[in-house]
Structures are given as structure tokens and as C-alpha cells.
Scaffold this active site. Sequence first.
Site: not given
Length: 213
Positions: A42, A54, A143
Site C-alpha cells: 500500500h 492515500h 493506490c
Amino acid sequence: MFLYQILNLFYVALQKEEDSKHDLSLYKRGDLLEVPRTLFTHFGIYLGDNRVAHLIPDILPVITKNKSAIAKMVTNNRLLLGVITKVASVRVDSVEDFAYGSEILINHMDKVCSQPPLDGDEVARRAEKLQGSVTYSLLWYNCEHYVMYCRYGMAISYQTYKFCTAVRKIVCSRMSAYLTALCGIGTMLYLGCVTSLTVLLTVLISFTIWMAA
Ligand SMILES: *[C@@H]1O[C@H](CO)[C@@H](O)[C@H](O)[C@H]1NC(C)=O
């Protein structure tokens, strides 16, 4: 591979979260932060003052309007359901909520990426501007694309590239040819089960197409 990821998800969910403290003095505005998270790595952009922008899949905004519930840390269940239903948003969380109990790598991508990073302030401004919900696709916009766009000015995903290469390898390998043949023989042997097998295959294929789109 997918089965492995699901197992991994349960494993991580069962693990007790570490009480790791993050040293905020290590991070500069515009830094790319990276943490291992259930389904993949991530990524987020550090904005300063313990805030990380994010893009994360999250089912909650679809099922509730309760802002304080949505603002809480995104749990693995929310994340997984978000991936499946393809809902995600760019949100700002504290470093601790972003890390979800993991170690954080800083600007690790700078070594891998051929492009030099943009100016830190510009990176953070791009990250802030994109706040809000987006449609999330595991392969085509995730992401990683988000942070790549912010930090290097181009939306590509190294993980997607690796995933596609891995899939191509599996599909092309001799092993899968043998397995397919074996499945065919098995299917003929268990003709009684053909209907349920077909249903299962149809569901699997439809699901794969849905996730890849
Ligand atoms: C919204 O969520 C918060 C935190 O989960 C909870 O305490 C609160 O009761 C909820 N409010 C409503 C109106 O459901």
C-alpha cells in the site's frame, strides 16, 4: 494465487497489531510511504503534520453516511469488500492509521522508477487535490497509480505489470497445459459433476473479468 491472498488476509487479520511508534521527523512533505498490506503493497503521500494521503478501497461510504465511522481506520474487511465492489477513495489519515501496524518504507520507489520525483511540495499538492471517491480497479487504477501520478507525474503500476507477467507465465507454462488436460479427463470421468463444475467455472471467470475490468 488468489487463494493465497485470501489466506494471507485471514492470517494478517488474526495477528495482533503491533504497537509500533512511527518517528514523524523521518518524513518530509511529498515523501512516498510504502507499507505491506493484505492484498498488495500500500502506498501513500506524506503531507506533513502526521497526515498521509492515500487511495484505499473501502466499502463503508457505500453503506453508511456516518462521517465519523468512515473516518476511522480502514480495517481489512472494509478494504477487501471495497476491492470486490470496486469502491475506493483518496483520504487523509494519520501515519499510524495508514501503516496499520506495519513498518514504513520511505521513497523506496525512487530507486525502481526511471523518472526522477517531482518537487516535494508539488507532489503533496497533487495528492491533496485528488481527495474524494474514485472507482477502484485492482489492475487498472490502484493506490500505486495514484502515488506514481503524484510523485513522478505518470500513472503506472509496477505491481500490475508484475501481476500481468506472472499471469502470462502461468498461462504459458507447460504445467498449466498438463493441468488443463488432467481437468479435461477428470471432467469426463465425473460427468455427473459437470453441471456444478460449469457453474463454478462460470462464476470464477465472471469474477476474474469483473476484477480485471
Ligand atoms: C457514527 O459512528 C460513530 C463511531 O462508529 C458512532 O459512535 C455513532 O453512534 C454513529 N452515529 C450514528 C448516527 O449512527
